[in-house]
Motif scaffolding. Structure first.
Motif, mmCIF file in Angstrom:
data_model
loop_
_atom_site.group_PDB
_atom_site.id
_atom_site.type_symbol
_atom_site.label_atom_id
_atom_site.label_comp_id
_atom_site.label_asym_id
_atom_site.label_seq_id
_atom_site.Cartn_x
_atom_site.Cartn_y
_atom_site.Cartn_z
ATOM 1 N N ASP A 146 55.257 6.252 34.546
ATOM 2 C CA ASP A 146 54.191 6.453 35.535
ATOM 3 C C ASP A 146 52.887 6.228 34.880
ATOM 4 N N GLN A 147 52.821 6.372 33.492
ATOM 5 C CA GLN A 147 51.444 6.349 32.884
ATOM 6 C C GLN A 147 51.451 5.289 31.611
ATOM 7 N N PHE A 148 52.338 5.498 30.693
ATOM 8 C CA PHE A 148 52.140 4.553 29.610
ATOM 9 C C PHE A 148 52.351 3.175 29.997
ATOM 10 N N TRP A 149 53.323 2.938 30.418
ATOM 11 C CA TRP A 149 53.473 1.409 30.587
ATOM 12 C C TRP A 149 52.468 0.820 31.615
ATOM 13 N N SER A 150 51.817 1.855 32.558
ATOM 14 C CA SER A 150 50.742 1.294 33.204
ATOM 15 C C SER A 150 49.582 1.026 32.282
ATOM 16 N N TYR A 151 49.388 1.802 31.493
ATOM 17 C CA TYR A 151 48.032 1.820 30.656
ATOM 18 C C TYR A 151 48.233 0.434 29.742
ATOM 19 N N TRP A 152 49.602 0.222 29.317
ATOM 20 C CA TRP A 152 49.766 -1.038 28.497
ATOM 21 C C TRP A 152 49.803 -2.141 29.451
ATOM 22 N N ASN A 153 50.057 -2.130 30.475
ATOM 23 C CA ASN A 153 49.839 -3.273 31.717
ATOM 24 C C ASN A 153 48.621 -3.440 31.758
ATOM 25 N N ARG A 154 47.494 -2.715 31.530
ATOM 26 C CA ARG A 154 46.055 -3.221 32.003
ATOM 27 C C ARG A 154 45.312 -2.989 30.601
ATOM 28 N N PHE A 155 45.653 -2.236 29.612
ATOM 29 C CA PHE A 155 44.855 -2.109 28.262
ATOM 30 C C PHE A 155 45.499 -2.481 27.192
ATOM 31 N N GLY A 156 46.668 -2.935 27.121
ATOM 32 C CA GLY A 156 47.218 -3.339 25.980
ATOM 33 C C GLY A 156 48.009 -2.182 25.154
ATOM 34 N N PRO A 157 48.317 -2.142 23.693
ATOM 35 C CA PRO A 157 48.851 -1.202 23.268
ATOM 36 C C PRO A 157 48.120 0.178 23.025
ATOM 37 N N GLY A 158 48.708 1.316 22.791
ATOM 38 C CA GLY A 158 47.839 2.316 22.770
ATOM 39 C C GLY A 158 48.810 3.502 22.180
ATOM 40 N N LYS A 205 48.507 -1.600 42.818
ATOM 41 C CA LYS A 205 48.609 -0.589 41.733
ATOM 42 C C LYS A 205 50.050 -0.552 41.023
ATOM 43 N N LYS A 206 50.667 -0.409 42.062
ATOM 44 C CA LYS A 206 52.246 -0.385 41.899
ATOM 45 C C LYS A 206 52.814 -1.404 41.527
ATOM 46 N N GLN A 207 52.355 -2.531 42.453
ATOM 47 C CA GLN A 207 53.034 -4.024 41.878
ATOM 48 C C GLN A 207 52.636 -4.530 40.543
ATOM 49 N N ARG A 208 51.571 -4.282 39.958
ATOM 50 C CA ARG A 208 51.247 -4.494 38.690
ATOM 51 C C ARG A 208 52.325 -3.749 37.725
ATOM 52 N N ASP A 209 52.401 -2.753 38.116
ATOM 53 C CA ASP A 209 53.387 -2.237 37.163
ATOM 54 C C ASP A 209 54.817 -2.524 37.283
ATOM 55 N N MET A 222 52.996 -17.865 14.534
ATOM 56 C CA MET A 222 53.917 -16.763 15.349
ATOM 57 C C MET A 222 52.966 -16.057 16.159
ATOM 58 N N PRO A 223 53.227 -15.948 17.333
ATOM 59 C CA PRO A 223 52.153 -15.346 18.378
ATOM 60 C C PRO A 223 52.768 -14.006 18.559
ATOM 61 N N PRO A 224 51.687 -13.282 19.131
ATOM 62 C CA PRO A 224 52.152 -11.654 19.483
ATOM 63 C C PRO A 224 53.009 -11.739 20.418
ATOM 64 N N SER A 225 53.557 -10.843 20.800
ATOM 65 C CA SER A 225 54.507 -10.499 21.851
ATOM 66 C C SER A 225 53.556 -10.525 23.099
ATOM 67 N N ALA A 226 54.101 -10.517 24.344
ATOM 68 C CA ALA A 226 53.471 -10.700 25.571
ATOM 69 C C ALA A 226 52.275 -9.542 25.565
ATOM 70 N N GLN A 227 50.809 -9.827 25.853
ATOM 71 C CA GLN A 227 50.053 -8.950 26.185
ATOM 72 C C GLN A 227 49.891 -8.979 27.670
ATOM 73 N N ALA A 228 49.389 -8.017 28.216
ATOM 74 C CA ALA A 228 49.129 -7.980 29.529
ATOM 75 C C ALA A 228 47.920 -8.407 29.909
ATOM 76 N N VAL A 229 47.527 -8.771 31.143
ATOM 77 C CA VAL A 229 46.462 -9.103 31.676
ATOM 78 C C VAL A 229 45.533 -7.980 31.817
#
Lengths: 287, 1231
Positions: free
Chosen positions: A237-249, B457-461, B428-435
């Motif tokens: 619900d949270q951590f991956w969503s943060y990662w998806n938007r802001f990168g590692p944390g 929001k849900k779809q992005r996740d 060597m690139p970093p692994s996937a980074q999110a937009v």
């Protein structure tokens, strides 16, 4: 405070079918003197909640509700001052606060013309003086103050603990001179997911055994123990969503976590039980 | 055709004349009359010469190229037992071409059926056929005449000697008739179905030995698979498994067999394939048996003849008459590194000795001949070779055969190697980074509804969840994208209802695609050559071990040789499979729109032009950046175009072309109605005109590589291919004129175009067929004298990244070094290298008018960095200006709105009216102020831009240039800001005011006390107060003890209670950690604590008589509470709870009842102003309504009366005590 899975399982094993009373907590502290009280309480609370989630449904069948209500009525007829409701909850292995809610709801159904709304019930649980029946008010109150896992007071304590740790973290960030955006600022900007803090300039956290550090863009404070169940829910619900938007944390579980859960470091989700000490910032490093 | 070659060999015609003749249809004045006469007679054959030559060479080399030891396993019988091997020679008495082109076929049939692809013909007719039908001015007899003359001529001369070895070894019709041996042919659909290799210029299977050889494979490209398979399966058994009777072997045995077959295949063919562990481990022992036959220059059988053919061949290569430069180089290197010649029958060899100067004897009679020929060609291709990467150069320079046959060439190569800086490396690139989430484009304001916002929001996740799962699992054997993720993806796509949501998702998808896959999935990873220094340190014999190590470290993946099919390596596979699994029409449409837009944008990007002559250090720094920027743009474009092509042609693509002419015609008629998804022809023409082919052509090639079978037949696309052919022909590497395209730029275009011409869906004849039209076609490229083409934007790194198949050359050479011909095809790194650089410059502002023209002119003679700087500054300042207006003007207006609102509420009262109406009133007052925005915006740009320009430009920039640049920047920034502001300011003010109004209204809602200004703790506070959560928890414990049940030994000490209240005071004063809900609960708990004190319900620790709190202690505690309520709580304290029936009822349980504490408390409340008398009276009054025991009611009534009787005195405390105590005492005594 970081426990191995085995250590955690040992504690969790001792918590099976233990009622959520202050007496139980006292015994638990005696059993595991080396663990911090807060950690033990957090684990206890989470284990108990898992237990309640599993058994919730069987206490909410109409037969069960009727049965409880009759037992309550019989009990208070005999002695209104006796802890009827609390003992009933302990006997059927259900949280006292939730039992109080069941009985209150049933009571109101019987005495009011319209079925009670959720907000009315919540309000009565928060302030039992509003309950029209004095005996029931006392019984409900007793359940609430004796329940250490559920109820408005416990909710408030949990909320306060969470808030306090966020404040603590904010102070630490200010102290380290790390500029950040907090949840409110993020929400004001329209972010759809908001960690507690987003660092405006990312930092690198060094790990004692790793050659490379970990980049941190955001920090989430969790004033609880990170067990498997809650961690996975948070991840989803949270951590991956943060990662998806802001990168590692970084996630700080202030009351510790199960060591084995810290397995997404490379992926960009780092667990700690305190504020990291080895942080490298863009321009200079602080020990 | 042979006649031409023979005339050459007989020196009737000079090579130069011949090549001129081939390249240009017209006769050149340079040709001697004799030559002209000879060539003129052969004129009809002109266009067939090159395909003939290429096939001739392939055929001649067929005995050499089956590399590897002739192990028993490779005996013809064994191979024949495995039908359907991919690319393997067909079984049966006749070759494929004899089936395709029966000897009886007449020219007239061919003429009737131009362009057909009949059922039995599949890939259809050779060029000769089609040409016969289509090309005007080519007599049909020519086709026949050609083959006849070839066959006839040979027969005539061959009458004395039995035959050439190849002839004896072959199925006679194959060689004697060109009809049966079309230069470019294809393999019929084998049992392997879709794994059919594409056509290539194939050696005809002319001998038994041919069945051993695999040159076909090495020249073929596996077909495009449109089935979502994330990786080549190492257990793909279809080609071999078909040969096994079902059920006769266990799966395990079968696998074992397959593995053996696979390694045999690897040994005999240089075709890259999946290396197996067995192969690796057996390598060292095998190296011994693989020792190549030594090559000796003195044993070359016919140097003059070979040299002549090499010269013709090289000239064809140099003139770009061959479709694929690198394929020819690969072929030549194969000859160079040929290990041994398959033994021909002795008699054949002997027989051939006599006819060295004709074509009847084999061209390559020994390894010596092959190497000699190869070196001859390489010498003439030195320019290309020297542009290859350092690793390849090193391998070439170290090749002992090359040294032996041409020390001069070796010396040049060594020098080139030493001077080369062209190290191709894979970061060597970093692994996937999110937009990252960007509020400007991603927040609620960008969505039509809350629901759409939350859905997205849900779809992005979900999207990233799917991506992560793919990353984790796609390499697991047996994992299948569709099975694993398909339903989840479709469920997610199903939620995208609104068009606006689609565009949001597509933007995310496209950004993520660019972020992860900007450089093609690591196919440039040519591991062997990558670290030549390490290899030389280890020595060649360690290579096997190194290789095994690499096999363990890297995921093996078969690469398709020098002409691989279009693929989606690495992460690209995810996006491909996602599109396929989603199978959403809307998604595809939005994706195509978005990809097209981005392609247009990037293709039109003003890439800086390098000014020659400005070579100092500073501009070098600039130059690096420019080159990098070009690479990023080019790679992005290629990626986007590839996906655009994939999606656009997806609905039409199938493994087979239409089976009948009629069907094809109807499809053509239909498809020609469909407008192209992106007007690529116009973009190509623009690109050529603007001399930006180096940018446009590579992405166009990616786009076209996904075309279906019909596309090249459509007029629109046919014209594109014609244009591309023209471009290809014009890229003569040896010409290096001023203003021409740079060498590496050309090389890149030649490589990508050559690759395109090998794609299975591109008709094989296209290259040779379009010639005459090409001649007629002229592109006007003089429009712009300085284009990107003449700027050296391509380096080896980019070349190899775009064309990883060039690395096959290095692999081939490396396998020679390692002594293994059964090389692995290539190791593909799991993670793709990506560049993280942004796209930098923005497209130029296209403002109209004279000023704009002047500005353009101004930039023309300035360094490109100046223009970039100015545009950058303008863009940023313009954007900042808008933000500045928001933060100043708009924020002021919002504050005004808030105070207006307050005024309004004061005049209109709390119920102030409808919020919507209120908003209208406010907006009508405030929006007119928006006009100030433009003035303020102009001022802002005027103020900010010059400084920024000055800071970014070099200090020595002349003052005039600087001030012009500043002015332009101011102008552009102002344009940008004002355009936005004038269009949006009113809406912006409205939105902000609306938000402020609803905020204010909400804040003035039901909790007025929560609003008040909150006091923080003092500056000196160190925040050591106990935490609120701790206090609530402690108080809760006391409450629960009081409420019971409790153990006999449980209780609290009075000291603890006192301490607790002391701590509560500290916490309330510190407030650092206090949040409103916690304070509310603390307030409520403190009231309950007071009630318990009043009712004496707190169990005190100690021996039984002392189980109750002393009166004095209780009073002290109540005093503490009163002072907390009065001074420290900032939120409301629910004091009325003190008089709630429940809390008063606590008194009912005590015996004897004591009322004095309650009365004391009530008095204090009134005195401290915490509660009003009226309020208390109301509470007491309502207490009567509750049901009480009779005596309790009486006492309550007494208390009520007592309280009412108290006079309103300034110092009521003492007096009240005096008054109350005696009376109360009697009451209590009686009860």
């Amino acid at each position: 405070m970081i426990l191995t899975k085995a250590q955690y399982d040992e504690i969790a094993q001792c918590l099976v079918s233990v009622p959520p009373t202050r007496q139980s907590l006292r015994k638990l502290k005696q059993r595991f003197p080396s663990q911090s009280q807060a950690t033990l309480l957090s684990i206890f609370s989470q284990e108990y909640q898992k237990h309640i989630k599993r058994t919730h449904a069987k206490h909410h069948t109409s037969e069960a509700i009727e049965n409880y209500y009759q037992r309550y009525l019989n009990g208070v007829v005999k002695n209104g001052a006796a802890p009827v409701l609390l003992e009933l909850a302990n006997e059927v292995d259900y949280a006292p606060s939730l039992m109080a809610r069941i009985i209150l709801e049933r009571f109101l159904q019987e005495h009011e013309e319209t079925p009670p709304s959720k907000s009315v019930i919540n309000s009565m649980l928060r302030d039992p003086s509003q309950i029209p029946d004095g005996v029931l008010a006392n019984q409900v109150y007793q359940c609430i103050v004796n329940d250490c896992c559920y109820g408005p007071l416990v909710d408030c304590i949990k909320h306060a603990i969470g808030h306090e740790h966020e404040v603590l973290l904010r102070d630490l960030l200010l102290e380290k001179n790390l500029s950040f955006l907090d949840e409110d600022q993020l929400r004001a900007k329209g972010y759809d997911k908001t960690p507690d803090f987003i660092l405006q300039v990312p930092v690198v956290m060094l790990c004692p055994l790793a050659v490379e550090g970990h980049i941190i863009h955001w920090i989430e404070s969790k004033a609880s123990f990170g067990d498997e169940c809650s961690h996975h829910a948070y991840l989803h619900d949270q951590f991956w969503s943060y990662w998806n938007r802001f990168g590692p944390g970084l996630v700080i579980y202030w009351y510790g976590f199960i060591q084995e859960l810290d397995c997404n470091r490379e992926r960009g989700i780092l667990l700690k039980a305190c504020f990291p000490t080895d942080i490298v910032t863009l321009c200079h490093s602080t020990a | 055709m042979a006649a031409v070659l023979e005339s050459l060999l007989r020196e009737e015609v000079s090579v130069a004349a011949a090549v001129r003749w081939i390249a240009r249809s017209t006769q050149s004045s340079e040709d001697s009359p004799g030559e002209a006469a000879v060539l003129n007679s052969l004129r009809p054959l002109r266009k067939e010469f090159v395909p003939f030559l290429l096939n001739f060479l392939r055929e001649q080399s067929s005995r050499v190229l089956p590399q590897g030891p002739p192990t028993p396993a490779k005996a013809p019988g064994a191979s024949a037992a495995l039908p359907g091997r991919p690319g393997g020679p067909p079984r049966g008495g006749r070759g494929p071409r004899s089936q395709l082109f029966p000897a009886t076929e007449t020219p007239s049939t061919a003429a009737e059926a131009p362009l057909t692809r009949r059922g039995g013909r599949r890939r259809g007719l050779g060029p000769a056929r089609e040409r016969g039908g289509r090309a005007p001015g080519v007599p049909e007899e020519g086709v026949v005449g050609d083959s006849l003359s070839w066959a006839g001529g040979r027969r005539l001369r061959g009458s004395g000697s039995p035959s050439s070895p190849s002839l004896t070894l072959s199925d006679p019709p194959n060689l004697s008739n060109l009809e049966e041996f079309p230069p470019v042919g294809s393999v019929p659909p084998g049992p392997a179905g879709r794994t059919k290799p594409s056509r290539r210029i194939n050696p005809t299977p002319v001998s038994e030995e041919r069945s051993l050889s695999k040159p076909k494979i090495c020249f073929t490209s596996p077909p495009i698979s449109c089935v979502p398979s994330s990786q080549p399966s190492t257990l793909d058994t279809s080609p071999w498994g078909l040969g096994l009777p079902p059920g006769c072997r266990s799966l395990q045995e079968e696998r074992e067999m397959l593995r053996k077959e696979r390694s045999k295949q690897l040994q005999q063919s240089p075709t890259p394939a999946c290396p197996t562990p067995e192969l690796g481990s057996s390598l060292p022992s095998r190296t011994g048996s693989l020792t190549a036959e030594p090559a000796d220059p003195s044993r070359v059988s016919s140097p003059q003849r070979l040299e002549l053919v090499a010269l013709v061949y090289s000239s064809c290569i140099a003139e770009n008459l061959v479709p694929n430069l690198f394929l020819e180089l690969f072929f030549v290197l194969q000859l160079l590194t040929a290990r041994r010649m398959v033994a021909a029958k002795n008699s054949d060899l002997e027989l051939s000795q006599g006819a060295l100067d004709s074509l009847e004897s084999p061209l390559f009679q020994s390894i010596h001949d092959c190497v000699f020929f190869a070196v001859q060609v390489l010498e003439r291709q030195f320019q290309v070779l020297s542009s290859l990467d350092k690793g390849t150069l090193k391998l070439l320079a170290e090749n002992e055969r090359l040294l032996c046959f041409s020390p001069a060439l070796q010396g040049r190569l060594r020098a080139a190697y030493e001077g080369s800086v062209a190290k191709v490396s894979l970061a060597m690139p970093p692994s996937a980074q999110a937009v990252s989430f960007q509020p400007e484009t991603d927040n609620r304001a960008n969505f039509s509804s809350d629901r759409a916002f939350h859905t997205f929001k849900k779809q992005r996740d979900v999207f990233y969840e799917v991506l992560r799962e793919w990353e984790d699992r796609h390499e697991e054997p047996g994992w299948d994208f569709e099975k694993g993720l398909g339903s989840r993806i479709r469920a997610m796509m199903g939620q995208l209802s609104a068009a606006c949501s689609h565009s949001h998702f597509v933007r995310l998808f496209q950004k993520q695609l660019l972020q992860m896959c900007q450089s093609p999935g690591g196919t440039g990873g040519t591991v062997l050559g990558e670290a030549p220094d390490v290899l030389s340190m280890l020595g060649a014999d360690k290579l096997g071990r190194l290789r095994r190590l690499q096999e363990r470290l890297l995921a093996p993946q078969s690469s398709g040789g020098p002409c691989p099919p279009p693929t989606f390596p690495g992460c690209q596979g995810f996006f491909r499979d996602f599109i396929l699994s989603a199978s959403s029409f809307q998604f595809n449409q939005h994706l195509m729109d978005s990809l097209s837009l981005k392609i247009r944008e990037l293709n039109g990007l003003a890439l800086p032009q390098h000014e020659p002559g400005d070579e100092d250090g500073e501009s070098d720094v600039d130059w690096q950046g420019e080159r990098r920027q070009f690479a990023v743009v080019l790679l992005s474009l290629r990626l986007l175009a590839k996906f655009l092509g994939f999606v656009a042609f997806l609905p039409y693509r199938g493994p087979e072309p239409p089976p009948t002419r009629e069907l094809q015609d109807s499809i053509l008629a239909l498809r020609s109605q469909v407008p192209p998804v992106l007007d690529v022809r116009a973009l190509l023409q623009q690109g050529l005109r603007a001399r930006r082919a180096v940018l446009t052509v590579p992405w166009l090639v990616e786009f076209l590589s996904f075309a279906d079978h019909i596309v090249p037949l459509l007029d629109y696309y046919r014209s594109i291919f014609t244009l591309l052919l023209h471009v290809h022909r014009s890229l003569v590497l040896s010409q290096d004129n001023e203003g021409e395209m740079c060498f590496l730029n050309k090389l890149l275009l030649l490589a990508v175009l050559g690759w395109l011409f090998q794609i299975p869906t591109v008709p094989e004849d296209l290259f040779f067929l379009e010639e005459c039209q090409v001649d007629a076609f002229e592109v006007d490229i003089a429009a712009s004298e300085h284009g990107l083409d003449s700027v050296p934007v391509v380096d080896q790194q980019l070349l190899y990244t775009c064309c990883p198949y060039i690395g096959e050359l290095r692999k081939l050479l490396a396998s020679w070094v390692s002594g293994s011909s059964g090389r692995s095809g290539g190791f593909v790194r799991k993670i793709t290298p990506t560049t993280t650089t942004g796209l930098g410059a923005q497209p130029p502002q296209t403002s109209q008018g004279l000023q704009a023209q002047l500005a353009q002119a101004f930039f023309h003679n300035q360094p490109p960095s100046l223009r970039r700087t100015v545009e950058f500054v303008a863009e940023r300042i313009g954007s900042n200006c808008v933000k500045h207006i928001k933060a100043t003007l708009v924020a002021d207006l919002v504050r005004q709105a808030e105070s207006l609102l307050q005024e309004h509420r004061v005049t209109q009262g709390q119920e102030g009216g409808d919020p919507a109406q209120l908003l209208e009133i406010l907006c009508s007052q405030l929006c007119p102020h928006g006009t100030q925005a433009l003035t303020q915006g102009r001022e802002f740009c005027q103020r900010k831009s010059p400084g920024a320009v000055r800071a970014l430009l070099p200090e020595e920039t002349p003052a005039a240039v600087l001030s012009s640049a500043e002015n332009i920047a101011v102008g552009l920034a102002t344009d940008k800001a004002c355009a936005w502001l004038s269009a949006n300011i009113t809406a912006l003010i409205r939105r902000e005011v609306k938000a402020a109004v609803s905020r204010t209204l909400r804040a003035q809602g039901p909790e007025p006390a929560a609003r008040g200004e909150r006091r923080g703790c003092s500056r000196a506070c160190e925040h050591h107060a106990p935490l609120p959560s701790h206090l609530i928890s402690e108080i809760k414990d006391v409450l629960s003890l009081a409420a019971g049940p409790r153990d006999p030994d449980e209780g609290v000490s009075p000291e603890h209670l006192e301490q607790l209240l002391g701590q509560l005071g500290q916490t309330l004063r510190c407030r650092q950690f206090l949040c409103p809900p916690a304070e509310q609960h603390l307030a409520k708990c403190s009231v309950e604590l007071a009630s318990l004190l009043v009712a004496d319900q707190i169990p005190v620790l100690g021996p039984p008589p002392q189980h109750r709190l002393e009166r004095g202690q209780a009073r002290r505690l109540l005093h503490m509470l009163l002072s907390l309520w009065k001074d420290d709580f900032q939120g409301p304290v629910p004091l009325q709870l003190l008089l709630s029936p429940r809390n008063v009822g606590l008194l009912a349980d005590t015996r004897p009842r004591e009322w004095d504490l309650l009365l004391f408390l009530l008095r204090e409340l009134v005195e401290k102003g915490l509660m009003g008398r009226m309020e208390i009276e109301a509470c007491l009054g309502s207490l009567h309504k509750a049901q009480w025991p009779g005596d309790f009611s009486e006492e309550l009534a007494t208390l009520f009366n007592l309280f009412l009787a108290e006079p309103h005195m300034p110092e009521p405390q003492r007096r009240a005590c005096e008054l109350v105590q005696p009376n109360r005492g009697t009451v209590l005594a009686q009860s």
